[in-house]
Design an enzyme around this catalytic site. Structure first.
Site, PDB file in Angstrom:
ATOM      1  N   THR A   1       0.700  -1.095  -0.176  1.00 21.91           N
ATOM      2  CA  THR A   1       0.110  -0.031  -0.131  1.00 21.91           C
ATOM      3  C   THR A   1       0.996   1.236   0.014  1.00 21.91           C
ATOM      4  O   THR A   1       0.071   2.427  -0.185  1.00 21.91           O
ATOM      5  CB  THR A   1      -0.934   0.129   1.218  1.00 21.91           C
ATOM      6  OG1 THR A   1      -0.169  -0.164   2.354  1.00 21.91           O
ATOM      7  CG2 THR A   1      -2.006  -1.129   1.044  1.00 21.91           C
TER       8      THR A   1
ATOM      9  N   VAL B   1       6.012   2.702  -3.039  1.00 22.57           N
ATOM     10  CA  VAL B   1       6.966   1.996  -3.858  1.00 22.57           C
ATOM     11  C   VAL B   1       6.443   0.402  -4.128  1.00 22.57           C
ATOM     12  O   VAL B   1       6.334  -0.055  -5.437  1.00 22.57           O
ATOM     13  CB  VAL B   1       8.317   1.754  -3.082  1.00 22.57           C
ATOM     14  CG1 VAL B   1       9.267   0.743  -3.776  1.00 22.57           C
ATOM     15  CG2 VAL B   1       9.224   2.825  -3.058  1.00 22.57           C
TER      16      VAL B   1
ATOM     17  N   SER C   1      -3.371  -1.516   7.178  1.00 23.23           N
ATOM     18  CA  SER C   1      -3.709  -1.425   5.757  1.00 23.23           C
ATOM     19  C   SER C   1      -4.489  -2.577   5.228  1.00 23.23           C
ATOM     20  O   SER C   1      -4.699  -2.502   4.082  1.00 23.23           O
ATOM     21  CB  SER C   1      -2.340  -1.183   5.039  1.00 23.23           C
ATOM     22  OG  SER C   1      -1.719  -0.044   5.383  1.00 23.23           O
TER      23      SER C   1
ATOM     24  N   CYS D   1      17.718   4.705  -3.517  1.00 24.36           N
ATOM     25  CA  CYS D   1      17.245   5.252  -4.713  1.00 24.36           C
ATOM     26  C   CYS D   1      18.314   6.142  -5.243  1.00 24.36           C
ATOM     27  O   CYS D   1      18.386   6.080  -6.432  1.00 24.36           O
ATOM     28  CB  CYS D   1      15.969   6.273  -4.360  1.00 24.36           C
ATOM     29  SG  CYS D   1      16.186   7.189  -2.986  1.00 24.36           S
TER      30      CYS D   1
ATOM     31  N   GLY E   1      10.723  10.060  -2.027  1.00 24.88           N
ATOM     32  CA  GLY E   1      11.602   9.198  -1.623  1.00 24.88           C
ATOM     33  C   GLY E   1      11.609   9.135   0.091  1.00 24.88           C
ATOM     34  O   GLY E   1      11.941   8.045   0.511  1.00 24.88           O
TER      35      GLY E   1
ATOM     36  N   HIS F   1      14.714  12.212  -8.458  1.00 26.73           N
ATOM     37  CA  HIS F   1      15.728  12.496  -7.540  1.00 26.73           C
ATOM     38  C   HIS F   1      16.852  13.104  -8.867  1.00 26.73           C
ATOM     39  O   HIS F   1      17.043  12.405  -9.964  1.00 26.73           O
ATOM     40  CB  HIS F   1      16.563  11.389  -7.036  1.00 26.73           C
ATOM     41  CG  HIS F   1      15.600  10.839  -5.676  1.00 26.73           C
ATOM     42  ND1 HIS F   1      14.660  11.449  -5.432  1.00 26.73           N
ATOM     43  CD2 HIS F   1      16.013  10.120  -4.843  1.00 26.73           C
ATOM     44  CE1 HIS F   1      14.234  10.885  -4.268  1.00 26.73           C
ATOM     45  NE2 HIS F   1      14.814   9.989  -4.097  1.00 26.73           N
TER      46      HIS F   1
ATOM     47  N   ASN G   1      12.758   8.066  -8.827  1.00 27.12           N
ATOM     48  CA  ASN G   1      13.124   7.499  -7.550  1.00 27.12           C
ATOM     49  C   ASN G   1      12.112   6.262  -7.318  1.00 27.12           C
ATOM     50  O   ASN G   1      12.857   5.176  -6.494  1.00 27.12           O
ATOM     51  CB  ASN G   1      13.228   8.088  -6.352  1.00 27.12           C
ATOM     52  CG  ASN G   1      12.040   9.170  -6.321  1.00 27.12           C
ATOM     53  OD1 ASN G   1      11.667   9.990  -6.901  1.00 27.12           O
ATOM     54  ND2 ASN G   1      11.536   9.021  -5.144  1.00 27.12           N
TER      55      ASN G   1
END
Lengths: 365, 365
Positions: free
Chosen positions: B20, B23, B49, B137, B168, B258, B331
């Site tokens: 969730t 990423v 979650s 990242c 990030g 990034h 990222n």
């Protein structure tokens, strides 16, 4: 009760050219705040802005269109406008007897012109020929941090990345950042998805500054931007060393305050603690370097303040003698208006500035 | 008409832990977009979650609370959650026969664990013992740009400054940036004046990320942030060289993408043009380097795209053999989810991943 006079009869007739811009406005505020001996203040701008007024010491001063004749009657002329005004009027004002402090980049590399940050190379003022240049906003902050290291142990090479605010591009860039930010907040998901069509439609630009980072400027020589070429050349001229400087200038979505990440190769090793003491002892520098107490330089902490903040001072494991640190400063103050006023103050202190005409009553103010 | 099956019976039972989050969500989308052979998809998160659903190949998959037993039944487990989940569950899942690709930092420096960017050190997968780490990242993007230079001429030292986006820091940081931006737009003049009381009152923080730049993270060893220590250690591990790396990690008000400014000291000289050719030939790297045509890397141009963008490639006058360039990457993609899926694809291609259980009908999907 006597009518209050701006600075009495012993002051100077001071002109600010480009008074309606961000830097010009800051100069007017600082002339007042720092009690510079102003007998009369004359404000100039292009024809488009003539007729506007700016408050100064409780009165409204009307902005006139810049002219050679008007500048010729001034003791001190501060140029805060673009290259055009400085190119046209700087030397004629100097020839007429004024001392010029020029914030444009036009004359900075001219061998007749000292490029001065008073705390670093105030001695260079001695050779001035009527025009003194104020450095680029990043170069000013950079040399403030490099000079103490250069004096103590010597520098071998410097690598710099900048995080420059919109105000460095002037009032239009500042307004554009705010407009783009408001527009893009209507659909943040387009930014997350990288939906370039939608971003362009909202912001009116495929490469907005809002929510973005732009390593872009007008392009200069050797693959550098003009901004990068300025920082390299000005750092060398002010520090008076033929130092290799690698700089990458980047605009970030900040309103005021430029940040620099600096990696300095030193001629001799220096501990972080020793560097911290050198910075703390340097006039105009404030150390903000207690990470565990959440103290480190940021542009918001530098904004509205005079000192150049230095922090995150550390050695690089396996890469001695080198030192890495972060610098933040108000680009409208030390990066522009403040440094110009400090140059004027140094001229007064050194006896380089003498009033030629002291009107009985300050006409402009 | 046959009922459409997710990936037929020849695929794998794939789990995403932390599904969730930003990423995790990107991993689920990429598993679909890249047609990874998924026979069954299992989604896990914390109890908070559990019960939510995510769409996958036209069906809704319900998120369950992570448990050792559930992971033990999977062929491939992608960890996108924080360090906690990886610390608790990674090795037990591996012991039960799953191959784990872990995006947390927990096991990256563990000598049992290969830390892999497939284009750079895919060969390291051969020594895996069930857990493979996905890099930080910034480290992922950095090694993508450094590897072609390291292979061609060798690296002596690297100096890096980062411009890292809010995503990030996860969905909470992203949301916070948007909230702060909206709040501060009520009074942009407070930002120009540097009015810290007003800024704190509007943004709820004296050091907001909106309209600011923060060289701050959790603090690590040697005056570094934890983020900086990760980038240094991971770059060395992936490139398999004991390279001095000086890195300063800075958060900027960008949502996704990034950016890195890199200054690389090379073992042998290399022209900018030769470097451009090396980058262009490197898989997963795209050269964006035609400044006069307004082509240069930005986070917005990298967002939503797979390649790592490299541009502003130039030599440093007076400082050869060194090269400076700018890198931008998404990222959430190459910096996280994409690289993890690419590791899984490499495992399949190398025969390291074999389905243990192939259910007749994909239960979760």
């Amino acid at each position: 009760m006597p009518t209050p006079e701006p600075a009495g009869r012993s002051g100077y007739t001071v002109a600010v050219v480009g008074a309606t811009g961000l830097v010009g406005g800051e100069m007017v505020r600082l002339l007042d705040a720092r009690r510079f001996p102003v007998a009369a203040l004359r404000l100039f701008a292009t024809a488009r802005s003539a007729g506007r007024t700016l408050p100064f010491r409780g009165r409204d001063v009307t902005v006139a269109e810049t002219s050679e004749a008007a500048l010729a009657a001034c003791d001190l002329v501060l140029f805060a406008g673009g290259d055009d005004a400085s190119r046209r009027f700087a030397w004629s004002a100097a020839a007429a007897g004024a001392v010029v402090v020029d914030n444009s980049s036009t004359w900075r590399q001219d061998p007749r012109v000292p490029l001065v940050v008073p705390e670093v190379n105030g001695h260079a003022l001695a050779r001035h020929q009527g025009v003194i240049a104020n450095p680029n906003c990043c170069a000013a902050a950079l040399v403030m941090a490099l000079a103490p290291l250069q004096r103590a142990v010597g520098l071998r090479r410097v690598v710099v990345s900048t995080y420059q605010s919109a105000s460095g591009g002037g009032a239009d860039t500042l307004r554009r950042l705010l407009d783009e930010t408001r527009a893009l907040l209507q659909d943040p998901d387009a930014l997350v998805r990288g939906d370039s069509e939608r971003i362009a439609a909202l912001a009116g630009d495929r490469d907005p500054l809002a929510f973005n980072v732009r390593p872009q400027w007008r392009w200069g020589p050797d693959g550098m931007t003009e901004e990068e070429a300025k920082v390299v050349a000005e750092t060398r001229k002010i520090l008076e060393v033929d130092l290799p400087v690698s700089v990458t200038t980047v605009r970030v979505p900040v309103l005021v305050g430029h940040t620099l990440v600096v990696h300095a190769d030193l001629a001799q090793p220096l501990t972080a603690e020793a560097a911290r003491r050198l910075f703390a002892a340097a006039p105009g520098v404030a150390v903000e370097d207690a990470p565990e107490e959440d103290r480190y330089p940021t542009p918001l902490r530098a904004a509205g303040r005079d000192p150049v903040l230095v922090g995150r001072i550390r050695r690089v494991p396996g890469d001695e003698p080198a030192l890495t640190f972060v610098v933040a400063s108000d680009n409208l103050r030390k990066g522009a208006a403040l440094n110009a006023i400090q140059i004027a103050e140094a001229l007064v202190a050194r006896g380089h500035l003498r009033p030629r005409s002291t009107p009985a009553r300050a006409p402009g103010a």
